[in-house]
Design a protein around this motif. Sequence first.
Motif, PDB file in Angstrom:
ATOM      1  N   ALA A   1       0.838  -1.199   0.000  1.00  9.65           N
ATOM      2  CA  ALA A   1       0.000   0.000   0.000  1.00  9.65           C
ATOM      3  C   ALA A   1       0.875   1.253   0.000  1.00  9.65           C
ATOM      4  N   SER A   2       0.297   2.359  -0.423  1.00  9.77           N
ATOM      5  CA  SER A   2       1.048   3.618  -0.507  1.00  9.77           C
ATOM      6  C   SER A   2       1.489   4.063   0.887  1.00  9.77           C
ATOM      7  N   PRO A   3       2.611   4.759   0.974  1.00 13.70           N
ATOM      8  CA  PRO A   3       3.094   5.244   2.268  1.00 13.70           C
ATOM      9  C   PRO A   3       2.064   6.120   3.003  1.00 13.70           C
ATOM     10  N   LYS A   4       1.321   6.922   2.259  1.00 16.04           N
ATOM     11  CA  LYS A   4       0.291   7.772   2.885  1.00 16.04           C
ATOM     12  C   LYS A   4      -0.801   6.907   3.519  1.00 16.04           C
ATOM     13  N   TYR A   5      -1.271   5.904   2.787  1.00 16.08           N
ATOM     14  CA  TYR A   5      -2.291   4.985   3.285  1.00 16.08           C
ATOM     15  C   TYR A   5      -1.779   4.249   4.524  1.00 16.08           C
ATOM     16  N   VAL A   6      -0.568   3.764   4.455  1.00 19.98           N
ATOM     17  CA  VAL A   6       0.040   3.039   5.578  1.00 19.98           C
ATOM     18  C   VAL A   6       0.119   3.945   6.799  1.00 19.98           C
ATOM     19  N   ALA A   7       0.607   5.164   6.631  1.00 19.48           N
ATOM     20  CA  ALA A   7       0.756   6.093   7.756  1.00 19.48           C
ATOM     21  C   ALA A   7      -0.590   6.396   8.403  1.00 19.48           C
TER      22      ALA A   7
END
Length: 142
Positions: A58-64
Amino acid sequence: MNENQLALLGRLGCDSPISLINHIFKLFKKVNDGEHIDFLTLTGDITSHGTSIADINASPKYVAQHYERLKLLHKTVQRLFTRAFPHTPIAYAFGNNDTKYHDQPVLEADKKEFMEFMYDLWFQQHTPNQKWAEHAESTFKN
């Protein structure tokens, strides 16, 4: 019951609402009134389904975003149990929804931060567990 009806104590197939958790705490205290509780075991999957990340790519933004929500849920549950059982040690066991990625152990890259976070919640902030903090520290912080 249809989906538009209020379900104060939850619905089959859904995560438990706070009202159900508080109701269980009240019943527990009523049933065990005056009894000394040696310890509680809190089995895993305390965070909502869908909070841990299913896609490891998953994208870093989604993960964060999801990871912050997951940690907030851990904090919330820890505070609920600490308020309900301020003098009772609690042994917490991780479930498959409790780490950053669903059905995964804590990844090596996340291990130090996540385990220190959990150590702080359960061995520093939950006073009855502080007597085991020194022993748990080597497990959680190494």
